[in-house]
Design an enzyme around this catalytic site. Structure first.
Site, PDB file in Angstrom:
ATOM      1  N   GLU A 240      -4.970   1.539   2.972  1.00 52.58           N
ATOM      2  CA  GLU A 240      -4.841   0.449   3.947  1.00 52.58           C
ATOM      3  C   GLU A 240      -4.881   0.986   5.370  1.00 52.58           C
ATOM      4  O   GLU A 240      -5.510   0.412   6.244  1.00 52.58           O
ATOM      5  CB  GLU A 240      -3.544  -0.325   3.707  1.00 52.58           C
ATOM      6  CG  GLU A 240      -3.517  -1.691   4.384  1.00 52.58           C
ATOM      7  CD  GLU A 240      -3.112  -1.651   5.845  1.00 52.58           C
ATOM      8  OE1 GLU A 240      -3.447  -2.594   6.587  1.00 52.58           O
ATOM      9  OE2 GLU A 240      -2.455  -0.684   6.268  1.00 52.58           O
ATOM     10  N   GLU A 241      -4.183   2.097   5.584  1.00 50.82           N
ATOM     11  CA  GLU A 241      -4.112   2.634   6.953  1.00 50.82           C
ATOM     12  C   GLU A 241      -5.432   3.259   7.380  1.00 50.82           C
ATOM     13  O   GLU A 241      -5.621   3.567   8.557  1.00 50.82           O
ATOM     14  CB  GLU A 241      -2.978   3.670   7.059  1.00 50.82           C
ATOM     15  CG  GLU A 241      -1.609   3.168   6.643  1.00 50.82           C
ATOM     16  CD  GLU A 241      -1.016   2.121   7.588  1.00 50.82           C
ATOM     17  OE1 GLU A 241      -1.726   1.663   8.502  1.00 50.82           O
ATOM     18  OE2 GLU A 241       0.150   1.751   7.377  1.00 50.82           O
TER      19      GLU A 241
ATOM     20  N   HIS B 257       0.844  -1.204   0.000  1.00 53.90           N
ATOM     21  CA  HIS B 257       0.000   0.000   0.000  1.00 53.90           C
ATOM     22  C   HIS B 257       0.872   1.244   0.000  1.00 53.90           C
ATOM     23  O   HIS B 257       1.957   1.258   0.576  1.00 53.90           O
ATOM     24  CB  HIS B 257      -1.003   0.001   1.159  1.00 53.90           C
ATOM     25  CG  HIS B 257      -0.394  -0.022   2.540  1.00 53.90           C
ATOM     26  ND1 HIS B 257      -0.042   1.122   3.205  1.00 53.90           N
ATOM     27  CD2 HIS B 257      -0.106  -1.048   3.372  1.00 53.90           C
ATOM     28  CE1 HIS B 257       0.431   0.806   4.406  1.00 53.90           C
ATOM     29  NE2 HIS B 257       0.425  -0.514   4.534  1.00 53.90           N
TER      30      HIS B 257
ATOM     31  N   ASP C 196      -0.440   4.459   0.799  1.00 49.17           N
ATOM     32  CA  ASP C 196      -0.830   5.445   1.810  1.00 49.17           C
ATOM     33  C   ASP C 196      -0.059   5.164   3.094  1.00 49.17           C
ATOM     34  O   ASP C 196       0.400   4.042   3.313  1.00 49.17           O
ATOM     35  CB  ASP C 196      -2.339   5.392   2.071  1.00 49.17           C
ATOM     36  CG  ASP C 196      -2.773   4.079   2.701  1.00 49.17           C
ATOM     37  OD1 ASP C 196      -2.491   3.017   2.096  1.00 49.17           O
ATOM     38  OD2 ASP C 196      -3.354   4.087   3.805  1.00 49.17           O
TER      39      ASP C 196
ATOM     40  N   ASP D 170       6.614   1.024   6.315  1.00 49.51           N
ATOM     41  CA  ASP D 170       5.194   0.658   6.166  1.00 49.51           C
ATOM     42  C   ASP D 170       4.477   1.668   5.290  1.00 49.51           C
ATOM     43  O   ASP D 170       4.032   2.683   5.774  1.00 49.51           O
ATOM     44  CB  ASP D 170       4.568   0.581   7.560  1.00 49.51           C
ATOM     45  CG  ASP D 170       3.112   0.198   7.535  1.00 49.51           C
ATOM     46  OD1 ASP D 170       2.632  -0.276   6.498  1.00 49.51           O
ATOM     47  OD2 ASP D 170       2.437   0.395   8.572  1.00 49.51           O
TER      48      ASP D 170
ATOM     49  N   HIS E 257       3.852   3.198  12.256  1.00 48.90           N
ATOM     50  CA  HIS E 257       2.759   3.944  12.891  1.00 48.90           C
ATOM     51  C   HIS E 257       3.253   4.887  13.992  1.00 48.90           C
ATOM     52  O   HIS E 257       2.472   5.666  14.530  1.00 48.90           O
ATOM     53  CB  HIS E 257       1.669   3.022  13.496  1.00 48.90           C
ATOM     54  CG  HIS E 257       0.984   2.165  12.485  1.00 48.90           C
ATOM     55  ND1 HIS E 257      -0.268   1.636  12.691  1.00 48.90           N
ATOM     56  CD2 HIS E 257       1.355   1.755  11.256  1.00 48.90           C
ATOM     57  CE1 HIS E 257      -0.622   0.913  11.625  1.00 48.90           C
ATOM     58  NE2 HIS E 257       0.357   0.974  10.751  1.00 48.90           N
TER      59      HIS E 257
HETATM   60 ZN   LIG Z   1       1.106  -1.471   6.283  1.00 49.88          ZN
END
Ligand SMILES: [Zn+2]
Length: 483
Positions: free
Chosen positions: A188-189, A120, A122, A153, A453
């Protein structure tokens, strides 16, 4: 529950010395091209990190479009795809559309299989920028790591895909037989709200024999892992009512049950004295786990000196294979507003992690049944805002898993670990439902210090190089497979 999984992992970990077959000339060429392409892949990764594409509506959505266009250009640049498009799908139950995804496809030839590569583009919001040592959208290399939001990520997942395709092309030319679909999601996030619809709309373009989901992690920065299980989740709001209205606690206290008393007694039935979940009907997966000490847990989770861990069994079995129940929110009088009142109603949010192999719906049913059976003093219970996500239990018996493990071993020089994840990637259950015949490989570029994150997210550069080489070898070996 399924018995598929990592029961044989321990033997594989101890037989690490076992030698791998010598690479074929093609494999050696692909491996070399993968190593040679790392610098360029990191440069492109840095350009992606500079684009703050965040799917939350509060952020500038034109950045997400820029991000999608940058990924589209990278896909086109490989020169292997028949088509490269930016697409969106409707969000069911709304009149909105999801965020832009990149979909590229190259048809398989001569009976070769097709592989779908997922990542992903985003990213999570940066959070408090003051907590970042260097600006979140300014890619910065420090101590062998690339720092920046999305550096791990999951923009590194995108570049592992692009880099591995480049390596294959450099080594064997662009006239190879392997079919490749590339799907880079843009939300996705933010909950993958249009994911299932996207799969439905583009089923033919996405159809594949093997699916690589490059959005997970590795055992550590030098030891690769195939993620073979994920817990599901079942979350809901529970309102407990005992009275028609509030009363003075001096007038009725001691004779009528306030809602908080009922809530405390009810919630306490969810756990044993040692903190393990005590809800009949919640499943446990029975399989071995790698060694992981209490000291490591204390360090990584930040337990206070006198706090003890909860649950029973090996520590990783508690996190990977058993359910957990956590109360994550409460609506009640705040401390500042507290008065001598008997409260009529409390609402809490209960969040449960579900053992891999049990459906989230079954787990939720068990929780609701347990709570209704244990409501004290005849309290009225109302359940609302139920949010369910199924876990994942990989079928690792297939050929693709064996090829992937071999590729990891060759690229990292160390045998891979079968990894469980205590968290959830709910969209994987959508993939399983839509493509039941495909073998799903959950891989990734992260190591335990990636801090996805969180502030100071980073990518271990050696792990990335090895992940890229792994995927290049996987492509090369699947390319040799003819139906
Ligand atoms: Zn991810």
């Amino acid at each position: 529950m399924s018995r598929v999984g990592n029961a044989h992992k321990i033997t594989r970990m101890t037989s690490e010395q076992s030698s791998r077959p010598d690479p074929t000339p093609t494999e050696a060429a692909v491996h070399g091209a993968a190593r040679g392409g790392v610098t360029a892949a990191l440069a492109d990764l840095g350009s992606l990190v500079r684009i703050p594409g965040i799917a939350w509506p509060a952020f500038d959505q034109t950045q997400l479009q820029r991000s999608a266009e940058a990924v589209k250009a990278l896909a086109e640049g490989t020169g292997v795809f028949d088509s490269v498009e930016i697409r969106t799908a409707a969000i069911p139950g709304t009149d909105e559309h999801g965020q832009p995804a990149i979909l590229a496809r190259r048809a398989a030839r001569n009976g070769a299989p097709t592989i779908l590569l997922y990542a992903h583009h985003d990213v999570q919001p940066p959070g408090d920028e003051a907590l970042w040592q260097t600006p979140p959208f300014e890619p910065t290399v420090r101590d062998g790591r690339l720092y920046g939001r999305g550096a791990a990520d999951d923009k590194a997942g995108i570049m592992a895909h692009i880099g591995s395709i480049r390596a294959l092309t450099e080594a064997v030319g662009d006239d190879f037989d392997l079919g490749i679909a590339l799907f880079i999601e843009g939300e996705e996030e933010y909950g993958s709200r249009s994911f299932a619809q996207f799969l439905n709309d583009n089923k033919d373009a996405l159809r594949a024999d093997v699916i690589v989901v490059a959005d997970s992690g590795n055992w550590d920065s030098v030891t690769p892992a195939l993620t073979v299980s994920l817990r599901g989740n079942a979350k809901f709001a529970l309102t407990v009512r005992t009275l028609e209205h509030a009363s003075h606690s001096g007038m009725f206290g001691g004779a009528v049950p306030d809602a908080m008393l009922a809530t405390i007694k009810l919630l306490s039935t969810l756990w044993d004295a040692d903190g393990a979940v005590a809800v009949e009907g919640l499943a446990v997966r029975d399989t071995d786990t790698p060694a992981y000490t209490e000291d490591t847990l204390r360090d990584e989770a930040g337990l206070l000196p006198n706090t003890t861990p909860i649950g029973a069994g090996t520590i990783l079995s508690r996190i990977w294979n058993k359910p957990s129940v956590t109360v994550t929110g409460i609506d009640f009088t705040s401390v500042g507003a507290a008065s001598n009142t008997i409260s009529p109603e409390v609402t809490v949010v209960v969040s449960s992690r579900v053992a891999p192999g049990q459906s989230a719906a079954d787990a939720y049913a068990a929780l609701e049944k347990h709570l209704r059976a244990n409501a004290p003093f005849g309290a009225e219970l109302t359940f609302s805002e139920v949010d369910l996500g199924d876990g994942f239990l990989a079928d690792t018996s297939g050929e693709a898993a064996e090829i992937a493990r071999g590729a990891m071993h060759d690229a990292y020089g160390v045998a891979p670990v079968d990894l469980g994840i205590g968290g959830s990637i709910p969209f994987i259950s959508d993939l399983v439902r839509e493509f039941p015949q495909a073998q799903i490989l959950v891989t990734g570029v992260e190591d335990p210090h990636a801090r996805a994150h969180s502030p100071n997210e980073s990518l271990h550069l050696d792990t990335f190089a090895n992940a890229l080489a792994t995927e290049a070898l996987l492509l090369a070996r699947l390319n040799e497979r003819k139906g």
